[in-house]
Design a protein around this motif. Structure first.
Motif, PDB file in Angstrom:
ATOM      1  N   VAL A   1     -14.184  -0.856   8.082  1.00  0.00           N
ATOM      2  CA  VAL A   1     -13.018  -1.739   8.191  1.00  0.00           C
ATOM      3  C   VAL A   1     -11.724  -0.933   8.279  1.00  0.00           C
ATOM      4  O   VAL A   1     -10.873  -1.174   9.150  1.00  0.00           O
ATOM      5  CB  VAL A   1     -12.962  -2.704   6.988  1.00  0.00           C
ATOM      6  CG1 VAL A   1     -11.731  -3.600   7.075  1.00  0.00           C
ATOM      7  CG2 VAL A   1     -14.227  -3.538   6.907  1.00  0.00           C
ATOM      8  N   VAL A   2     -11.583   0.053   7.396  1.00  0.00           N
ATOM      9  CA  VAL A   2     -10.321   0.785   7.277  1.00  0.00           C
ATOM     10  C   VAL A   2     -10.007   1.607   8.521  1.00  0.00           C
ATOM     11  O   VAL A   2      -8.854   1.670   8.973  1.00  0.00           O
ATOM     12  CB  VAL A   2     -10.376   1.687   6.032  1.00  0.00           C
ATOM     13  CG1 VAL A   2      -9.223   2.680   6.034  1.00  0.00           C
ATOM     14  CG2 VAL A   2     -10.362   0.848   4.763  1.00  0.00           C
ATOM     15  N   LEU A   3     -11.031   2.229   9.108  1.00  0.00           N
ATOM     16  CA  LEU A   3     -10.790   3.151  10.205  1.00  0.00           C
ATOM     17  C   LEU A   3     -10.588   2.468  11.548  1.00  0.00           C
ATOM     18  O   LEU A   3     -10.354   3.147  12.559  1.00  0.00           O
ATOM     19  CB  LEU A   3     -11.960   4.140  10.305  1.00  0.00           C
ATOM     20  CG  LEU A   3     -12.190   5.000   9.064  1.00  0.00           C
ATOM     21  CD1 LEU A   3     -13.323   5.970   9.276  1.00  0.00           C
ATOM     22  CD2 LEU A   3     -10.925   5.735   8.658  1.00  0.00           C
ATOM     23  N   ARG A   4     -10.662   1.153  11.586  1.00  0.00           N
ATOM     24  CA  ARG A   4     -10.389   0.424  12.828  1.00  0.00           C
ATOM     25  C   ARG A   4      -8.896   0.307  13.104  1.00  0.00           C
ATOM     26  O   ARG A   4      -8.500  -0.042  14.221  1.00  0.00           O
ATOM     27  CB  ARG A   4     -11.012  -0.966  12.772  1.00  0.00           C
ATOM     28  CG  ARG A   4     -12.518  -0.983  12.844  1.00  0.00           C
ATOM     29  CD  ARG A   4     -13.077  -2.386  12.820  1.00  0.00           C
ATOM     30  NE  ARG A   4     -14.526  -2.379  12.941  1.00  0.00           N
ATOM     31  CZ  ARG A   4     -15.186  -2.382  14.094  1.00  0.00           C
ATOM     32  NH1 ARG A   4     -14.509  -2.394  15.222  1.00  0.00           N
ATOM     33  NH2 ARG A   4     -16.506  -2.366  14.119  1.00  0.00           N
ATOM     34  N   VAL A   5      -8.069   0.576  12.090  1.00  0.00           N
ATOM     35  CA  VAL A   5      -6.623   0.437  12.240  1.00  0.00           C
ATOM     36  C   VAL A   5      -5.967   1.759  11.844  1.00  0.00           C
ATOM     37  O   VAL A   5      -6.641   2.713  11.445  1.00  0.00           O
ATOM     38  CB  VAL A   5      -6.080  -0.717  11.363  1.00  0.00           C
ATOM     39  CG1 VAL A   5      -6.622  -2.047  11.856  1.00  0.00           C
ATOM     40  CG2 VAL A   5      -6.463  -0.495   9.897  1.00  0.00           C
ATOM     41  N   SER A   6      -4.657   1.812  11.929  1.00  0.00           N
ATOM     42  CA  SER A   6      -3.931   3.036  11.567  1.00  0.00           C
ATOM     43  C   SER A   6      -2.577   2.656  10.996  1.00  0.00           C
ATOM     44  O   SER A   6      -2.173   1.484  10.999  1.00  0.00           O
ATOM     45  CB  SER A   6      -3.758   3.939  12.796  1.00  0.00           C
ATOM     46  OG  SER A   6      -3.028   3.266  13.807  1.00  0.00           O
ATOM     47  N   GLY A   7      -1.873   3.678  10.496  1.00  0.00           N
ATOM     48  CA  GLY A   7      -0.527   3.464   9.993  1.00  0.00           C
ATOM     49  C   GLY A   7      -0.480   2.637   8.723  1.00  0.00           C
ATOM     50  O   GLY A   7      -1.350   2.739   7.842  1.00  0.00           O
ATOM     51  N   LEU A   8       0.541   1.804   8.626  1.00  0.00           N
ATOM     52  CA  LEU A   8       0.755   1.000   7.429  1.00  0.00           C
ATOM     53  C   LEU A   8      -0.395   0.038   7.176  1.00  0.00           C
ATOM     54  O   LEU A   8      -0.776  -0.196   6.026  1.00  0.00           O
ATOM     55  CB  LEU A   8       2.067   0.226   7.557  1.00  0.00           C
ATOM     56  CG  LEU A   8       2.466  -0.644   6.362  1.00  0.00           C
ATOM     57  CD1 LEU A   8       2.634   0.200   5.114  1.00  0.00           C
ATOM     58  CD2 LEU A   8       3.749  -1.413   6.672  1.00  0.00           C
ATOM     59  N   THR A   9      -0.973  -0.511   8.233  1.00  0.00           N
ATOM     60  CA  THR A   9      -2.106  -1.429   8.068  1.00  0.00           C
ATOM     61  C   THR A   9      -3.279  -0.723   7.402  1.00  0.00           C
ATOM     62  O   THR A   9      -3.952  -1.285   6.525  1.00  0.00           O
ATOM     63  CB  THR A   9      -2.537  -1.995   9.426  1.00  0.00           C
ATOM     64  OG1 THR A   9      -1.410  -2.579  10.080  1.00  0.00           O
ATOM     65  CG2 THR A   9      -3.624  -3.041   9.263  1.00  0.00           C
ATOM     66  N   GLN A  10      -3.520   0.502   7.792  1.00  0.00           N
ATOM     67  CA  GLN A  10      -4.610   1.270   7.189  1.00  0.00           C
ATOM     68  C   GLN A  10      -4.347   1.532   5.711  1.00  0.00           C
ATOM     69  O   GLN A  10      -5.249   1.404   4.872  1.00  0.00           O
ATOM     70  CB  GLN A  10      -4.768   2.599   7.933  1.00  0.00           C
ATOM     71  CG  GLN A  10      -5.959   3.422   7.486  1.00  0.00           C
ATOM     72  CD  GLN A  10      -6.101   4.678   8.325  1.00  0.00           C
ATOM     73  OE1 GLN A  10      -5.397   5.664   8.098  1.00  0.00           O
ATOM     74  NE2 GLN A  10      -6.989   4.640   9.306  1.00  0.00           N
ATOM     75  N   ILE A  11      -3.120   1.891   5.379  1.00  0.00           N
ATOM     76  CA  ILE A  11      -2.770   2.138   3.984  1.00  0.00           C
ATOM     77  C   ILE A  11      -3.004   0.889   3.143  1.00  0.00           C
ATOM     78  O   ILE A  11      -3.587   0.944   2.048  1.00  0.00           O
ATOM     79  CB  ILE A  11      -1.305   2.604   3.875  1.00  0.00           C
ATOM     80  CG1 ILE A  11      -1.135   3.967   4.551  1.00  0.00           C
ATOM     81  CG2 ILE A  11      -0.866   2.676   2.417  1.00  0.00           C
ATOM     82  CD1 ILE A  11       0.302   4.431   4.598  1.00  0.00           C
ATOM     83  N   MET A  12      -2.562  -0.258   3.649  1.00  0.00           N
ATOM     84  CA  MET A  12      -2.714  -1.496   2.888  1.00  0.00           C
ATOM     85  C   MET A  12      -4.176  -1.909   2.756  1.00  0.00           C
ATOM     86  O   MET A  12      -4.586  -2.462   1.730  1.00  0.00           O
ATOM     87  CB  MET A  12      -1.913  -2.613   3.571  1.00  0.00           C
ATOM     88  CG  MET A  12      -0.413  -2.359   3.604  1.00  0.00           C
ATOM     89  SD  MET A  12       0.269  -1.911   1.988  1.00  0.00           S
ATOM     90  CE  MET A  12      -0.061  -3.419   1.052  1.00  0.00           C
ATOM     91  N   LEU A  13      -4.987  -1.621   3.775  1.00  0.00           N
ATOM     92  CA  LEU A  13      -6.408  -1.952   3.679  1.00  0.00           C
ATOM     93  C   LEU A  13      -7.117  -1.092   2.626  1.00  0.00           C
ATOM     94  O   LEU A  13      -7.971  -1.586   1.889  1.00  0.00           O
ATOM     95  CB  LEU A  13      -7.081  -1.769   5.037  1.00  0.00           C
ATOM     96  CG  LEU A  13      -6.950  -2.928   6.031  1.00  0.00           C
ATOM     97  CD1 LEU A  13      -7.635  -2.586   7.346  1.00  0.00           C
ATOM     98  CD2 LEU A  13      -7.552  -4.201   5.437  1.00  0.00           C
ATOM     99  N   THR A  14      -6.776   0.190   2.552  1.00  0.00           N
ATOM    100  CA  THR A  14      -7.373   1.034   1.520  1.00  0.00           C
ATOM    101  C   THR A  14      -6.977   0.552   0.129  1.00  0.00           C
ATOM    102  O   THR A  14      -7.806   0.538  -0.793  1.00  0.00           O
ATOM    103  CB  THR A  14      -6.955   2.497   1.706  1.00  0.00           C
ATOM    104  OG1 THR A  14      -5.522   2.602   1.648  1.00  0.00           O
ATOM    105  CG2 THR A  14      -7.432   3.043   3.039  1.00  0.00           C
ATOM    106  N   LEU A  15      -5.724   0.156  -0.015  1.00  0.00           N
ATOM    107  CA  LEU A  15      -5.262  -0.375  -1.299  1.00  0.00           C
ATOM    108  C   LEU A  15      -5.973  -1.680  -1.632  1.00  0.00           C
ATOM    109  O   LEU A  15      -6.360  -1.916  -2.790  1.00  0.00           O
ATOM    110  CB  LEU A  15      -3.754  -0.581  -1.262  1.00  0.00           C
ATOM    111  CG  LEU A  15      -3.091  -1.121  -2.533  1.00  0.00           C
ATOM    112  CD1 LEU A  15      -3.354  -0.200  -3.707  1.00  0.00           C
ATOM    113  CD2 LEU A  15      -1.587  -1.295  -2.303  1.00  0.00           C
ATOM    114  N   ALA A  16      -6.184  -2.527  -0.621  1.00  0.00           N
ATOM    115  CA  ALA A  16      -6.866  -3.803  -0.843  1.00  0.00           C
ATOM    116  C   ALA A  16      -8.318  -3.586  -1.266  1.00  0.00           C
ATOM    117  O   ALA A  16      -8.823  -4.279  -2.165  1.00  0.00           O
ATOM    118  CB  ALA A  16      -6.805  -4.654   0.418  1.00  0.00           C
TER     119      ALA A  16
END
Length: 353
Positions: free
Chosen positions: A119-134
């Motif tokens: 899930v996390v590696l499908r996006v980048s930047g701020l979206t990726q950071i927020m997904l890891t936190l989620a």
């Protein structure tokens, strides 16, 4: 006749450079001497030293993700906590063997990394950071809710750890725990050093620099990033499993955002993209946190904040960058100047002409 087919020797030819790049330098010797001296001359601080060793392993795993692959994360504690709970539950319900517990922690954390990485590696930047936190927050809440398994806020306790290799029992002074953690650190460091210098590791670093170019060269960018993310999660799981084994408790804080933020600060202090940066950053952060908190329990975080600002301002590449610059200056001073570049002495004839 010996087989000299290049196709059969290709694997060895690729692995050999990765092994040759590792040399025992002055920094290695200094760290080794410091580790041995801590064991013999700092008995009262072995518990702190063991925590430092565990955090070094954790910081190394984050450096693989962020420094070498360029994946931004604020939820790396998800893997640390997963490994810690896996090792604690393994010791409680399956076997108290510490080495098997390490394997269990690494495997469970790797599975968590594989699932979340999709899930996390499908996006980048701020979206990726927020997904890891989620992802980390969801695991934290799951650990808090499943009190019948994790004991929630009370922490997972009640398990015992067998002697290492059946010979070295964990003592109240922390001697066995320190040596055990130190040996695991050496193994993990050598593994990560080999990994980043291997063809796979160099390819991942190329992806960090220019993913599009590597994709055009035929590299499976997404697959390699997911592989490294999973491997780094397993390394973080080893750190969590060590924490569970030497402390005989797994607190809910092992999944907290605070732990993710702390290891990020360690890496920022030491320097990203350099394994030694993770080592130095973890040592400085843990030791200063302990000493400053002992002096001023109220404002110790402010002192660390000031230190981080100073390092970022005057050493943007971290403490390892400062070490490299001093080492480069020392080498330049010791290099003799070639005779052809030295100024020629004036002769009497040249002076009088």
């Amino acid at each position: 006749m010996q087989n000299t087919n290049p196709s059969t020797l290709g694997g060895a030819a690729q692995v050999a450079p990765a092994l040759r790049r590792k040399r025992l330098g002055l920094l290695d010797a200094f760290l080794l001497v410091a580790a041995v001296a801590t064991y013999f001359f700092a008995d009262l601080y072995l518990a702190l030293a063991t925590s430092v060793v565990i955090m070094i392993i954790f910081a190394l795993s984050l450096d693989l993700v962020q420094g070498y692959c360029g994946i931004e994360t604020l939820g790396h504690a998800a893997f640390f906590g997963s490994g810690a709970y896996a090792a604690g539950l393994f010791a409680l319900h399956v076997s108290p063997n510490p080495l098997l517990g390490l394997v269990a922690g690494a495997v469970v954390a790797a599975v968590v990394g594989l699932i979340t990485g999709v899930v996390v590696l499908r996006v980048s930047g701020l979206t990726q950071i927020m997904l890891t936190l989620a992802c980390a927050t969801l695991l934290y809440e799951a650990g808090n809710i499943a009190k019948s398994i994790t004991m929630g806020d009370d922490g997972l306790t009640g398990y015992t750890i067998a002697p290492v290799l059946g010979l070295f029992e964990f003592d109240i002074y922390g001697h066995t725990a320190y040596i055990y953690a130190l040996v695991v650190l050496v193994v993990v460091f050598l593994f990560t050093q080999f990994l980043v210098n291997s063809p796979f590791g160099l390819t991942v670093q190329g992806i960090r620099e220019n993913a599009m170019r590597m994709s055009l060269l035929g590299v499976r960018v997404g697959f390699r990033r997911l592989m490294l993310y999973t491997i780094a999660a397993a390394v973080a799981g080893v750190a969590g499993a060590l924490s569970a084994q030497v402390n005989n408790i797994v607190a809910l804080d092992t999944l907290s955002f605070t732990l993710s933020a702390n290891v990020l600060v360690m890496l920022a202090l030491g320097g990203t993209g350099r394994l030694y940066g993770a080592v130095l950053g973890a040592v400085v952060f843990m030791v200063l946190s302990d000493r400053i908190a002992a002096i001023d329990p109220t404002n110790w975080l402010a002192a660390l904040g000031v230190l981080l600002i100073v390092v970022v301002r005057f050493a943007p590449d971290g403490l390892i960058g400062v070490v490299d610059r001093f080492a480069l200056r020392a080498r330049r001073r010791n290099v003799p100047v070639p005779a052809e570049t030295q100024p020629k002495a004036s002769t009497d004839k040249e002076v009088t002409s």
